[in-house]
Write a protein that holds these residues in place. Structure first.
Motif, PDB file in Angstrom:
ATOM      1  N   ASP A  38       0.835  -1.217   0.000  1.00  0.00           N
ATOM      2  CA  ASP A  38       0.000   0.000   0.000  1.00  0.00           C
ATOM      3  C   ASP A  38       0.861   1.254   0.000  1.00  0.00           C
ATOM      4  N   LEU A  39       1.954   1.204   0.761  1.00  0.00           N
ATOM      5  CA  LEU A  39       2.849   2.365   0.782  1.00  0.00           C
ATOM      6  C   LEU A  39       3.471   2.596  -0.590  1.00  0.00           C
ATOM      7  N   LEU A  40       3.825   1.520  -1.271  1.00  0.00           N
ATOM      8  CA  LEU A  40       4.368   1.665  -2.621  1.00  0.00           C
ATOM      9  C   LEU A  40       3.343   2.275  -3.567  1.00  0.00           C
ATOM     10  N   ASP A  41       2.099   1.775  -3.481  1.00  0.00           N
ATOM     11  CA  ASP A  41       1.045   2.344  -4.339  1.00  0.00           C
ATOM     12  C   ASP A  41       0.833   3.824  -4.041  1.00  0.00           C
ATOM     13  N   LEU A  42       0.797   4.164  -2.754  1.00  0.00           N
ATOM     14  CA  LEU A  42       0.558   5.563  -2.384  1.00  0.00           C
ATOM     15  C   LEU A  42       1.687   6.457  -2.873  1.00  0.00           C
ATOM     16  N   SER A  43       2.910   5.986  -2.749  1.00  0.00           N
ATOM     17  CA  SER A  43       4.041   6.803  -3.208  1.00  0.00           C
ATOM     18  C   SER A  43       4.020   6.967  -4.718  1.00  0.00           C
ATOM     19  N   LYS A  44       3.632   5.913  -5.430  1.00  0.00           N
ATOM     20  CA  LYS A  44       3.519   6.032  -6.891  1.00  0.00           C
ATOM     21  C   LYS A  44       2.449   7.046  -7.284  1.00  0.00           C
ATOM     22  N   ILE A  45       1.308   7.007  -6.577  1.00  0.00           N
ATOM     23  CA  ILE A  45       0.219   7.940  -6.903  1.00  0.00           C
ATOM     24  C   ILE A  45       0.645   9.379  -6.642  1.00  0.00           C
ATOM     25  N   GLU A  46       1.266   9.602  -5.480  1.00  0.00           N
ATOM     26  CA  GLU A  46       1.655  10.969  -5.120  1.00  0.00           C
ATOM     27  C   GLU A  46       2.754  11.497  -6.031  1.00  0.00           C
ATOM     28  N   GLU A  97      -7.854   7.839  -4.605  1.00  0.00           N
ATOM     29  CA  GLU A  97      -6.925   8.359  -5.602  1.00  0.00           C
ATOM     30  C   GLU A  97      -7.046   7.587  -6.915  1.00  0.00           C
ATOM     31  N   LEU A  98      -7.181   6.273  -6.837  1.00  0.00           N
ATOM     32  CA  LEU A  98      -7.272   5.457  -8.059  1.00  0.00           C
ATOM     33  C   LEU A  98      -8.560   5.755  -8.828  1.00  0.00           C
ATOM     34  N   ILE A  99      -9.690   5.847  -8.120  1.00  0.00           N
ATOM     35  CA  ILE A  99     -10.964   6.133  -8.794  1.00  0.00           C
ATOM     36  C   ILE A  99     -10.930   7.507  -9.472  1.00  0.00           C
ATOM     37  N   GLU A 100     -10.354   8.503  -8.777  1.00  0.00           N
ATOM     38  CA  GLU A 100     -10.277   9.837  -9.373  1.00  0.00           C
ATOM     39  C   GLU A 100      -9.338   9.856 -10.569  1.00  0.00           C
ATOM     40  N   LEU A 101      -8.225   9.058 -10.506  1.00  0.00           N
ATOM     41  CA  LEU A 101      -7.352   8.963 -11.673  1.00  0.00           C
ATOM     42  C   LEU A 101      -8.065   8.339 -12.865  1.00  0.00           C
ATOM     43  N   MET A 102      -9.034   7.473 -12.598  1.00  0.00           N
ATOM     44  CA  MET A 102      -9.803   6.847 -13.686  1.00  0.00           C
ATOM     45  C   MET A 102     -11.031   7.670 -14.079  1.00  0.00           C
ATOM     46  N   GLY A 103     -11.102   8.917 -13.565  1.00  0.00           N
ATOM     47  CA  GLY A 103     -12.197   9.813 -13.960  1.00  0.00           C
ATOM     48  C   GLY A 103     -13.461   9.643 -13.183  1.00  0.00           C
ATOM     49  N   GLY A 104     -13.388   9.044 -11.992  1.00  0.00           N
ATOM     50  CA  GLY A 104     -14.589   8.801 -11.215  1.00  0.00           C
ATOM     51  C   GLY A 104     -14.599   9.540  -9.902  1.00  0.00           C
ATOM     52  N   GLN A 105     -15.419   9.059  -8.995  1.00  0.00           N
ATOM     53  CA  GLN A 105     -15.621   9.713  -7.713  1.00  0.00           C
ATOM     54  C   GLN A 105     -15.969   8.664  -6.666  1.00  0.00           C
TER      55      GLN A 105
END
Length: 886
Positions: A695-703, A833-841
């Motif tokens: 999860d930390l890896l995913d979060l760092s990639k997103i940020e 963060e993932l949903i918003e990156l895919m254009g959602g909410q």
């Protein structure tokens, strides 16, 4: 040709003066029509149209108007200025009888009076004299056919009475009896000039027939008489046209004769030379006819009026209009006298001014009786140009006010209430205005100062109105004031407008004075003419220190820049907005945000420049600090992300080794019974720690923005089935059922792997927080904006509204459940963060004690709705199939 009615059709370049036409042609009825569809087929009238308007008509309208015009008495066209000759010729050929100039009122009245037939204007009357009734009946019938009235005299009638009562234009004498009766009639004064047509058997010597107009053999009378009568009517009409004074001039001269016993009357030729004065003029001026005849009125000028006054007077008269006003002259004894005068330009039949008549009333004397006032007021009413001014004269000794009849309408009172005393007038004045009116009247009556005051009056059954009174004190030969003469004007509309303007100016001034924005106004040369209080507060200068200085000196510390800015405003005539560095009176400097621009006058040229500015030094400083803080925070966040990424990679390798050795120990059959429990705890803690690392890896990639997504159409039924199958064993161990019946099929446009990660996270949370024996429901629905919503509903403890906003904060876990449920505290953050990156909410709704509903929305694939007939399996079937394979 009939002229009982005038029909004005269509639009005109300027509004016709209907009142002027009615005044000169009182027997004519005036109508108007602008809609050709309302035009009757038969027109019993003379029609008047503008040729310029005719040119704008469509073909159907032209045809309709031309057909209707064929039935009218005559068609008169108005030739507007700038009209082409071809257009005028076209409409003359179409049926227009006369063309008149743009200023057509006077020519029209002359045309109507000239072409008016005898039968309508002044009908011809013929006196028939014959020996027998049979003869007179025969010729009376013949005359009647030609619309000529006749009076008959025969041998058996009372000849003396008939001849005495007869008022005729022409005599027709038939046979010897008629001729002898004419000889007798010609001996009487009232008939000695009447023309005679003789009808005889044998043509006698014309010298023996008195005033013979024609001599017709009686056997040819029926054929020749109508033509001779028509010629007589034409001669009569032409004689009326050629008379030196028109009917209008005669009416004015008769008015002069009537007013002669009271009014002061003089007449001049068109050059202004006096041709006539009446006794009242001689008495007032002290001059005789021999002194004035042949001179101009400048002979009695007093020198009181300016050259412009007389220039305006003559310009009004030359335009054919009546002039009215007060004139001060000097008599033979060099004493001043005042008259209120009306000067009328009198026109001949060809429209040229022949002479001027001046009708005046002496307003220097206080001996005005009621009859004189009524006649003067009647003259004012008839000839004033509707100025709305009411003349008045105050007798100082008797305190009586002599009003014009117009005062009733101006004051809003009944005529029966006039005349008013000064006391009655004061009672009508508003109480707040009475003091200064009394003071103004007192000063005019005692010291002879000019009266000029404004006041309010409240008429009966009406609201108060504003009036202006102006007056001039008239003194006797000893210099003692004897009366005040002046005018009263209704200025209510002007006063209301002034009050509105004053109120608006007051509001603008209040805005300027209370505004925190500094305002400076300069003229077109750059000299400051106004500053507001905010300018003084910010710059430190008082108005006296600034007004008159050039705005370039204070616009910027850089004199060259200030000069360029002012020149740019004057040259480009556009508004400007920008920052400059200004210097206060104490020498300190600051940065100002400015807006400047030109102010235009009524002619469209620049008259002033305005500048508004505020001190933005502190705002700019705060903005710079904010920018630096933001940059530092972003750098810290990047450093944190890099640290997390490196640490996660460093921790994953040893963690995989630990988990691998734990799995080997778990498979060792020689492991003591108590060791299996220890190995299980090691695996459980290790997997939890590994999940945290992932999860930390995913979060760092997103940020850091290094995460990549692969978008594709994803079947919602398939991915929900996969996730449900994976988590069913976990749910069963907790005695929780997963319900997804009646789940509709949609295709989402998203990254399949990341979408599955979000669903697993939300579904795991719903299972973890639901009490045993409950169910977790999964619903889907489509919205109108092209999105699909998926909800995960549990029956857990719920979340207070005050803590909803804290759910998606990284590492933030709510106190009430963090001890019972394992977790990293960043799963919801990653999902959001993932949903918003895919254009959602992502969102949540929750009620404490009842449960929560987490949901996400994603765009649907354009072909998301699959036909139900082609579906091979339901969601429940797919979940069961996947579960059986595990």
């Amino acid at each position: 040709m009939k002229h009982n009615q005038l029909l004005f059709i269509g639009n005109f370049q300027r509004q016709p003066e209907y009142n002027f036409i009615r005044a000169l042609s009182p027997g004519i009825r005036i109508l108007s029509c602008t809609d050709l569809t309302q035009l009757p087929e038969s027109l019993d009238a003379s029609i008047i149209t503008s040729v310029r308007w005719l040119e704008t008509l469509s073909k159907p309208d032209r045809k309709r108007l031309t057909q209707s015009a064929q039935t009218c008495s005559q068609w008169i066209g108005i030739s507007d200025t700038g009209l082409k000759r071809d257009a005028m010729l076209h409409w003359l050929e179409a049926g227009v009888n006369h063309l008149l100039p743009a200023e057509f009122e006077q020519p029209l009245c002359r045309l109507l009076s000239h072409s008016q037939p005898a039968s309508e204007a002044e009908q011809t009357v013929v006196l028939l004299i014959a020996g027998s009734k049979q003869t007179t009946r025969k010729y009376a019938a013949l005359l009647k056919k030609h619309n000529i009235h006749s009076v008959t005299v025969t041998r058996n009638s009372n000849i003396d009475v008939s001849l005495h009562n007869a008022t005729s234009d022409l005599i027709i004498a038939i046979d010897g009896f008629g001729i002898n009766q004419v000889r007798i009639l010609k001996s009487q004064p009232h008939a000695n000039a009447l023309p005679v047509i003789y009808l005889t058997d044998n043509s006698p010597d014309t010298l023996c027939l008195p005033d013979a107009y024609a001599d017709i053999p009686i056997d040819q009378a029926e054929s020749l008489l109508p033509g001779i009568l028509r010629k007589f009517q034409q001669d009569k009409t032409q004689q009326q046209i050629d008379t030196p004074d028109s009917q209008y001039l005669n009416a004015i001269q008769r008015l002069t004769q009537v007013l002669g016993q009271h009014a002061i009357i003089s007449a001049t030729d068109r050059a202004g030379k006096i041709t006539y004065i009446n006794d009242n003029f001689r008495s007032l001026s002290g001059y005789t006819e021999s002194d004035l005849i042949g001179r101009s009125h400048s002979f009695v000028k007093s020198g009181h009026h300016s050259r412009q006054f007389y220039k305006s007077l003559w310009q009004t008269l030359k335009n054919g209009k009546v002039w009215h006003g007060v004139i001060c002259n000097r008599n033979k004894s060099q004493q001043l006298y005042w008259t209120y005068s009306r000067i009328l330009p009198l026109q001949s039949s060809n429209g040229r001014i022949r002479q001027y008549i001046c009708i005046s009333s002496d307003i220097s004397s206080t001996q005005h009786d009621r009859s004189q006032r009524q006649q003067f007021d009647q003259l004012v009413t008839n000839y004033q140009d509707h100025t709305g001014l009411a003349p008045w004269v105050l007798d100082i000794k008797r305190q009586k006010i002599c009003w014009s009849m117009l005062a009733a309408s101006v004051l809003g009172v009944n005529n029966v209430n006039l005349p008013l005393t000064s006391r009655q007038l004061l009672d009508m004045i508003h109480p707040d205005d009475r003091t200064h009116i009394k003071e103004a009247l007192s000063a005019a009556m005692t010291s002879g100062t000019q009266l000029d005051a404004e006041f309010r009056i409240t008429p009966e059954n009406s609201s108060e109105r504003w009036f202006c009174v102006k007056g001039l004190t008239i003194c006797d030969r000893d210099g003692k004031p004897i009366h005040i003469q002046g005018i009263l004007e209704d200025i209510h509309v002007q006063k209301v407008a002034e009050e509105k303007i004053s109120h608006s100016l007051k509001l603008f001034r209040q805005m300027f004075n209370t505004s925190d924005c500094c305002i400076a106004i300069s003229d077109h040369l750059g000299k400051i003419v106004f500053i507001n209080p905010a300018y003084t507060r910010v710059m430190g200068y008082t108005p006296a220190e600034v007004i008159g200085r050039n705005c370039r000196e204070l616009l910027s510390c850089d004199a060259v820049l200030a000069t360029e800015l002012v020149e740019m405003l004057l040259r480009e005539k556009n508004n400007w907005k920008g920052t400059t560095r200004r210097r206060r009176k104490d020498g300190s400097e600051f940065i100002s945000l400015n807006q400047a621009g030109p102010i235009y006058n009524e002619s469209g040229t620049i008259s002033h420049l305005y500048t508004t500015f505020t001190d933005v030094t502190l705002e700019l400083k705060n903005q710079q600090e904010l920018t630096r803080a933001k940059a530092a925070a972003e750098q810290a966040n990047r450093t944190k992300s890099e640290f997390l990424s490196r640490m996660s990679h460093e921790l994953r390798t040893p963690m995989n080794s630990i988990l691998g050795f734990a799995q080997l120990l778990q498979q060792n059959p020689q492991l003591p019974p108590g060791g299996h429990q220890d190995v299980t705890e090691i695996l459980k803690a290790g997997n939890h720690l590994l999940q945290l690392i992932n999860d930390l890896l995913d979060l760092s990639k997103i940020e850091s923005g290094r995460i990549s997504l692969a978008f594709e159409p994803v079947s919602l039924i398939d991915i929900i089935a996969e996730c449900t199958a994976l988590l069913r064993p976990m749910a069963e161990t907790r005695h929780i059922s997963l319900q997804s019946e009646d789940f509709e099929e949609y295709r989402l446009f998203s990254d399949r792997l990341r979408l599955k990660q979000v669903i697993l996270n939300l579904l795991t949370n719903a299972i973890n927080y639901s009490p045993p024996g409950e169910a977790v429901k999964i619903n889907s629905s489509a919205s109108n904006n092209g999105r699909v919503r998926v909800e995960f509903i549990d029956h857990g403890p719920g979340i207070p509204a005050s803590q909803i906003d804290e759910l998606f904060i990284p590492f933030k876990r709510l106190d009430q459940t963090s001890a019972k449920v394992e977790g990293s505290g960043i799963g919801l953050t990653i999902s959001q963060e993932l949903i918003e990156l895919m254009g959602g909410q992502v969102g949540v709704s929750s009620q404490p004690g009842k449960g929560s509903a987490f949901w996400f929305e994603l765009p649907a694939d354009p072909d998301r709705h699959q036909d139900r007939q082609h579906q091979t399996a339901t969601l429940t079937d797919k979940i069961d199939t996947l579960f059986d394979k595990m």
